[in-house]
Motif scaffolding. Structure first.
Motif, PDB file in Angstrom:
ATOM      1  N   PHE A  12       0.842  -1.190   0.000  1.00  0.00           N
ATOM      2  CA  PHE A  12       0.000   0.000   0.000  1.00  0.00           C
ATOM      3  C   PHE A  12       0.880   1.244   0.000  1.00  0.00           C
ATOM      4  N   ILE A  13       0.706   2.063  -1.030  1.00  0.00           N
ATOM      5  CA  ILE A  13       1.651   3.170  -1.237  1.00  0.00           C
ATOM      6  C   ILE A  13       0.960   4.503  -1.535  1.00  0.00           C
ATOM      7  N   LYS A  14      -0.365   4.547  -1.485  1.00  0.00           N
ATOM      8  CA  LYS A  14      -1.060   5.698  -2.055  1.00  0.00           C
ATOM      9  C   LYS A  14      -1.208   6.888  -1.125  1.00  0.00           C
ATOM     10  N   GLY A  15      -1.121   6.700   0.162  1.00  0.00           N
ATOM     11  CA  GLY A  15      -1.377   7.851   1.011  1.00  0.00           C
ATOM     12  C   GLY A  15      -0.951   7.657   2.439  1.00  0.00           C
ATOM     13  N   GLN A 101      -9.236   1.081  -3.872  1.00  0.00           N
ATOM     14  CA  GLN A 101      -8.554   2.043  -4.735  1.00  0.00           C
ATOM     15  C   GLN A 101      -7.876   3.152  -3.935  1.00  0.00           C
ATOM     16  N   LEU A 102      -8.421   3.454  -2.754  1.00  0.00           N
ATOM     17  CA  LEU A 102      -7.840   4.489  -1.899  1.00  0.00           C
ATOM     18  C   LEU A 102      -7.026   3.890  -0.757  1.00  0.00           C
ATOM     19  N   GLU A 103      -7.016   2.543  -0.683  1.00  0.00           N
ATOM     20  CA  GLU A 103      -6.301   1.832   0.390  1.00  0.00           C
ATOM     21  C   GLU A 103      -6.767   2.309   1.762  1.00  0.00           C
ATOM     22  N   GLN A 187      -5.547   3.426   7.172  1.00  0.00           N
ATOM     23  CA  GLN A 187      -4.926   3.858   5.925  1.00  0.00           C
ATOM     24  C   GLN A 187      -3.748   2.939   5.632  1.00  0.00           C
ATOM     25  N   ARG A 189      -0.286   1.531   4.294  1.00  0.00           N
ATOM     26  CA  ARG A 189       1.044   2.142   4.148  1.00  0.00           C
ATOM     27  C   ARG A 189       2.033   1.059   3.725  1.00  0.00           C
TER      28      ARG A 189
END
Length: 214
Positions: A12-15, A101-103, A187, A189
């Protein structure tokens, strides 16, 4: 060769989600995340997994759609459905939102209560006519003899309300509000160092935010 389930991994890398970025109120934070999911055009942004408990204490889960956030999470259903019967016996529920899609994930534990009839009337009147007829036609969760029977019942109500501009709400159909007792925001990470924050009431009944290990 098909991939083994145990080998499937996602990083997970998006936010990121910092403690200071959170709203003091969990419902406001839920509203923000739902709005961001809608803006990002994720699949079914308002879908939430609702878990109830049966008389034997066994959890039972299904997906329902969030229809509002007003002092709690609002959804609508048939009161005589399995979930409606279970809620009549035990109002404790859990809710999960997951937006891959937003993790992001939200986990909520709370208590469900019926909305006032007038509020359910307003929402029912806003539904497409086909959905209103479906609420009358379908004895949700009940065993039926066939889908042909269901279709015949649907057209029975088409004929019944043919001369009616405003179809009334069935007395066995309406809304619930889920009032949160605790809410966790997750979230994703990198390296499984996910960020988790849980809202819970303190002794003064104010919301307190705790940071949880992933």
């Amino acid at each position: 060769m098909e991939k083994k389930l145990s080998d499937i991994r996602t990083d997970f890398i998006k936010g990121g989600l910092e403690r200071d970025d959170l709203s003091p109120d969990p419902l406001t934070q839920i509203q923000q995340w739902v709005e961001q999911a809608v803006s990002a055009r994720v699949d079914e942004p308002t879908a939430m997994l609702l878990s109830t408990v049966d008389q034997q204490g066994i959890p039972d889960a299904r997906v329902v759609l969030l229809k509002g956030i007003e002092d709690g999470l609002i959804f609508y259903t048939n009161y005589e459905s399995v979930k409606g019967q279970q809620l009549a016996q035990n109002a404790n529920v859990s809710v999960v939102f997951f937006w891959p899609q937003l993790e992001r994930q939200i986990r909520l534990r709370g208590v469900a209560e019926k909305l006032l009839p007038a509020a359910s009337d307003v929402y029912f009147a806003s539904r497409p006519r086909e959905s209103q007829l479906g609420a009358w036609a379908s004895p949700q969760s009940s065993s039926i003899e066939s889908y042909e029977w269901l279709e015949k019942n649907y057209f029975f109500y088409v004929d019944r309300f043919q001369q009616t501009d405003a179809i009334p709400r069935p007395p066995y159909w309406g809304g619930y509000r889920v009032t949160p007792l605790s809410v966790e925001f997750w979230q994703g990470r990198p390296g499984r160092m996910h960020q988790r924050y849980r809202y819970a009431r303190n002794e003064a009944e104010a919301w307190q935010i705790n940071v949880l290990a992933p």
